[in-house]
Design a protein around this motif. Sequence first.
Motif, PDB file in Angstrom:
ATOM      1  N   ASN A  66       0.886  -1.260   0.132  1.00 42.16           N
ATOM      2  CA  ASN A  66      -0.117  -0.089  -0.038  1.00 42.16           C
ATOM      3  C   ASN A  66       0.864   1.147  -0.041  1.00 42.16           C
ATOM      4  OD1 ASN A  66      -2.407  -1.436  -0.008  1.00 42.16           O
ATOM      5  ND2 ASN A  66      -2.531  -1.404   1.954  1.00 42.16           N
ATOM      6  N   ALA A  67       1.977   1.168   0.436  1.00 44.16           N
ATOM      7  CA  ALA A  67       3.007   2.291   0.563  1.00 44.16           C
ATOM      8  C   ALA A  67       3.245   2.714  -0.858  1.00 44.16           C
ATOM      9  CB  ALA A  67       4.098   2.118   1.313  1.00 44.16           C
ATOM     10  N   LYS A  68       3.289   1.546  -1.739  1.00 47.60           N
ATOM     11  CA  LYS A  68       3.721   1.991  -3.209  1.00 47.60           C
ATOM     12  C   LYS A  68       2.442   1.992  -4.282  1.00 47.60           C
ATOM     13  CE  LYS A  68       8.213  -0.192  -2.725  1.00 47.60           C
ATOM     14  NZ  LYS A  68       9.153  -1.192  -2.974  1.00 47.60           N
ATOM     15  N   ASN A  69       1.253   1.858  -3.525  1.00 50.49           N
ATOM     16  CA  ASN A  69       0.164   1.851  -4.182  1.00 50.49           C
ATOM     17  C   ASN A  69       0.287   0.732  -5.354  1.00 50.49           C
ATOM     18  OD1 ASN A  69      -1.270   3.651  -2.875  1.00 50.49           O
ATOM     19  ND2 ASN A  69      -0.661   5.540  -4.309  1.00 50.49           N
ATOM     20  N   THR A  70       0.542  -0.589  -5.165  1.00 52.44           N
ATOM     21  CA  THR A  70       1.242  -1.345  -6.288  1.00 52.44           C
ATOM     22  C   THR A  70       0.418  -2.809  -5.389  1.00 52.44           C
ATOM     23  OG1 THR A  70       2.789  -0.511  -6.810  1.00 52.44           O
ATOM     24  CG2 THR A  70       2.629  -2.477  -7.552  1.00 52.44           C
ATOM     25  N   VAL A  71      -0.101  -3.507  -6.479  1.00 58.44           N
ATOM     26  CA  VAL A  71      -0.511  -4.904  -6.115  1.00 58.44           C
ATOM     27  C   VAL A  71       0.351  -5.854  -7.122  1.00 58.44           C
ATOM     28  CG1 VAL A  71      -2.467  -4.903  -7.971  1.00 58.44           C
ATOM     29  CG2 VAL A  71      -2.571  -6.523  -6.061  1.00 58.44           C
ATOM     30  N   TYR A  72       0.386  -7.074  -6.642  1.00 59.62           N
ATOM     31  CA  TYR A  72       1.382  -7.981  -7.533  1.00 59.62           C
ATOM     32  C   TYR A  72       0.683  -9.353  -7.556  1.00 59.62           C
ATOM     33  CZ  TYR A  72       4.996  -4.803  -5.783  1.00 59.62           C
ATOM     34  OH  TYR A  72       5.612  -3.663  -5.359  1.00 59.62           O
ATOM     35  N   LEU A  73       0.966 -10.117  -8.616  1.00 60.63           N
ATOM     36  CA  LEU A  73       0.478 -11.330  -8.752  1.00 60.63           C
ATOM     37  C   LEU A  73       1.585 -12.355  -8.996  1.00 60.63           C
ATOM     38  CD1 LEU A  73      -2.211 -13.235  -8.872  1.00 60.63           C
ATOM     39  CD2 LEU A  73      -2.168 -12.922 -11.378  1.00 60.63           C
ATOM     40  N   GLN A  74       2.108 -13.121  -8.111  1.00 56.70           N
ATOM     41  CA  GLN A  74       3.115 -13.894  -8.577  1.00 56.70           C
ATOM     42  C   GLN A  74       2.504 -14.960  -9.038  1.00 56.70           C
ATOM     43  OE1 GLN A  74       6.556 -13.749  -8.038  1.00 56.70           O
ATOM     44  NE2 GLN A  74       6.713 -15.494  -9.053  1.00 56.70           N
ATOM     45  N   MET A  75       3.025 -15.554 -10.286  1.00 60.37           N
ATOM     46  CA  MET A  75       2.622 -16.754 -10.882  1.00 60.37           C
ATOM     47  C   MET A  75       3.593 -17.941 -11.098  1.00 60.37           C
ATOM     48  SD  MET A  75       0.183 -14.812 -13.540  1.00 60.37           S
ATOM     49  CE  MET A  75       1.382 -14.120 -14.686  1.00 60.37           C
ATOM     50  N   ASN A  76       3.489 -19.070 -10.653  1.00 63.97           N
ATOM     51  CA  ASN A  76       4.513 -20.076 -10.464  1.00 63.97           C
ATOM     52  C   ASN A  76       3.784 -21.302 -11.134  1.00 63.97           C
ATOM     53  OD1 ASN A  76       6.204 -18.437  -9.047  1.00 63.97           O
ATOM     54  ND2 ASN A  76       5.488 -19.360  -7.149  1.00 63.97           N
ATOM     55  N   SER A  77       4.760 -22.295 -11.672  1.00 63.10           N
ATOM     56  CA  SER A  77       4.299 -23.598 -12.052  1.00 63.10           C
ATOM     57  C   SER A  77       3.035 -23.205 -13.535  1.00 63.10           C
ATOM     58  CB  SER A  77       3.658 -24.318 -11.267  1.00 63.10           C
ATOM     59  OG  SER A  77       4.324 -24.822 -10.277  1.00 63.10           O
ATOM     60  N   LEU A  78       3.451 -22.227 -14.306  1.00 62.81           N
ATOM     61  CA  LEU A  78       2.296 -21.678 -15.252  1.00 62.81           C
ATOM     62  C   LEU A  78       2.090 -22.858 -16.271  1.00 62.81           C
ATOM     63  CD1 LEU A  78       3.975 -18.218 -15.624  1.00 62.81           C
ATOM     64  CD2 LEU A  78       1.409 -18.786 -15.308  1.00 62.81           C
ATOM     65  N   LYS A  79       1.001 -22.853 -16.745  1.00 60.86           N
ATOM     66  CA  LYS A  79       0.468 -23.860 -17.684  1.00 60.86           C
ATOM     67  C   LYS A  79       0.040 -23.268 -19.061  1.00 60.86           C
ATOM     68  CE  LYS A  79      -1.402 -26.489 -13.672  1.00 60.86           C
ATOM     69  NZ  LYS A  79      -2.548 -26.980 -13.386  1.00 60.86           N
ATOM     70  N   PRO A  80      -0.062 -23.802 -20.102  1.00 59.71           N
ATOM     71  CA  PRO A  80      -0.612 -23.111 -21.249  1.00 59.71           C
ATOM     72  C   PRO A  80      -2.047 -22.664 -21.150  1.00 59.71           C
ATOM     73  CG  PRO A  80       0.647 -25.123 -21.640  1.00 59.71           C
ATOM     74  CD  PRO A  80       0.393 -25.161 -20.330  1.00 59.71           C
ATOM     75  N   GLU A  81      -2.697 -23.300 -20.401  1.00 63.89           N
ATOM     76  CA  GLU A  81      -4.065 -22.864 -20.104  1.00 63.89           C
ATOM     77  C   GLU A  81      -4.245 -21.482 -19.505  1.00 63.89           C
ATOM     78  OE1 GLU A  81      -3.113 -25.728 -19.627  1.00 63.89           O
ATOM     79  OE2 GLU A  81      -4.110 -26.611 -17.440  1.00 63.89           O
ATOM     80  N   ASP A  82      -2.978 -20.867 -18.753  1.00 61.54           N
ATOM     81  CA  ASP A  82      -2.902 -19.708 -18.124  1.00 61.54           C
ATOM     82  C   ASP A  82      -2.760 -18.401 -19.223  1.00 61.54           C
ATOM     83  OD1 ASP A  82      -1.069 -21.239 -15.658  1.00 61.54           O
ATOM     84  OD2 ASP A  82      -3.192 -20.665 -15.322  1.00 61.54           O
ATOM     85  N   THR A  83      -2.607 -18.798 -20.527  1.00 68.33           N
ATOM     86  CA  THR A  83      -2.448 -17.748 -21.424  1.00 68.33           C
ATOM     87  C   THR A  83      -3.502 -16.917 -21.701  1.00 68.33           C
ATOM     88  OG1 THR A  83      -0.791 -19.268 -22.534  1.00 68.33           O
ATOM     89  CG2 THR A  83      -2.062 -17.458 -23.905  1.00 68.33           C
ATOM     90  N   ALA A  84      -3.382 -15.666 -21.516  1.00 64.92           N
ATOM     91  CA  ALA A  84      -4.197 -14.746 -21.513  1.00 64.92           C
ATOM     92  C   ALA A  84      -3.791 -13.398 -21.409  1.00 64.92           C
ATOM     93  CB  ALA A  84      -5.508 -15.017 -20.451  1.00 64.92           C
ATOM     94  N   VAL A  85      -4.948 -12.238 -21.728  1.00 69.49           N
ATOM     95  CA  VAL A  85      -4.385 -11.007 -21.273  1.00 69.49           C
ATOM     96  C   VAL A  85      -4.929 -10.746 -19.778  1.00 69.49           C
ATOM     97  CG1 VAL A  85      -4.713  -8.339 -21.489  1.00 69.49           C
ATOM     98  CG2 VAL A  85      -4.593  -9.979 -23.682  1.00 69.49           C
ATOM     99  N   TYR A  86      -4.005 -10.440 -18.969  1.00 68.19           N
ATOM    100  CA  TYR A  86      -4.299 -10.190 -17.403  1.00 68.19           C
ATOM    101  C   TYR A  86      -4.530  -8.667 -17.076  1.00 68.19           C
ATOM    102  CZ  TYR A  86      -3.260 -14.980 -16.530  1.00 68.19           C
ATOM    103  OH  TYR A  86      -3.021 -16.348 -16.369  1.00 68.19           O
ATOM    104  N   TYR A  87      -5.554  -8.436 -16.478  1.00 65.58           N
ATOM    105  CA  TYR A  87      -5.895  -7.101 -16.058  1.00 65.58           C
ATOM    106  C   TYR A  87      -5.925  -7.160 -14.554  1.00 65.58           C
ATOM    107  CZ  TYR A  87      -8.055  -6.962 -20.820  1.00 65.58           C
ATOM    108  OH  TYR A  87      -7.914  -7.112 -22.117  1.00 65.58           O
ATOM    109  N   CYS A  88      -5.795  -5.879 -14.041  1.00 68.43           N
ATOM    110  CA  CYS A  88      -5.962  -5.572 -12.622  1.00 68.43           C
ATOM    111  C   CYS A  88      -7.059  -4.640 -12.849  1.00 68.43           C
ATOM    112  CB  CYS A  88      -4.576  -4.897 -11.899  1.00 68.43           C
ATOM    113  SG  CYS A  88      -4.094  -3.265 -12.560  1.00 68.43           S
TER     114      CYS A  88
END
Length: 125
Positions: free
Chosen positions: A74-96
Amino acid sequence: QVQLVESGGGLVQAGGSLRLSCAASARTTSGYAMGWFRQAPGKEREFVAAISWSGGNIYYLDSVKGRFTISRDNAKNTVYLQMNSLKPEDTAVYYCAADGGTFQRPTDAGIYDYWGQGTQITVSS
């Protein structure tokens, strides 16, 4: 007005990792819950993860549980998404997205007030 800018997308092999960031340009996003959604070609936008302002409430799409981790600074006004063990079905445009309301339906795209432009994630097999 809150502007959201995603970064960290790209091409990765199956089993690899990426970390997405979403920076808010507003002076503060105090009180805003944040979410990540994704949209694959030919499919509807789907919920991926969400986190309350305090970080005390976190939600995940079942298929990403144990692989993805949402967090925020919150101090940086930033949110993160750590993605591990990625799969082909995770392919997409990601939006926050940012929700300035009560966060009662965190998986519902309709509750979010502001959206980023999206970042492409491509996972090759």
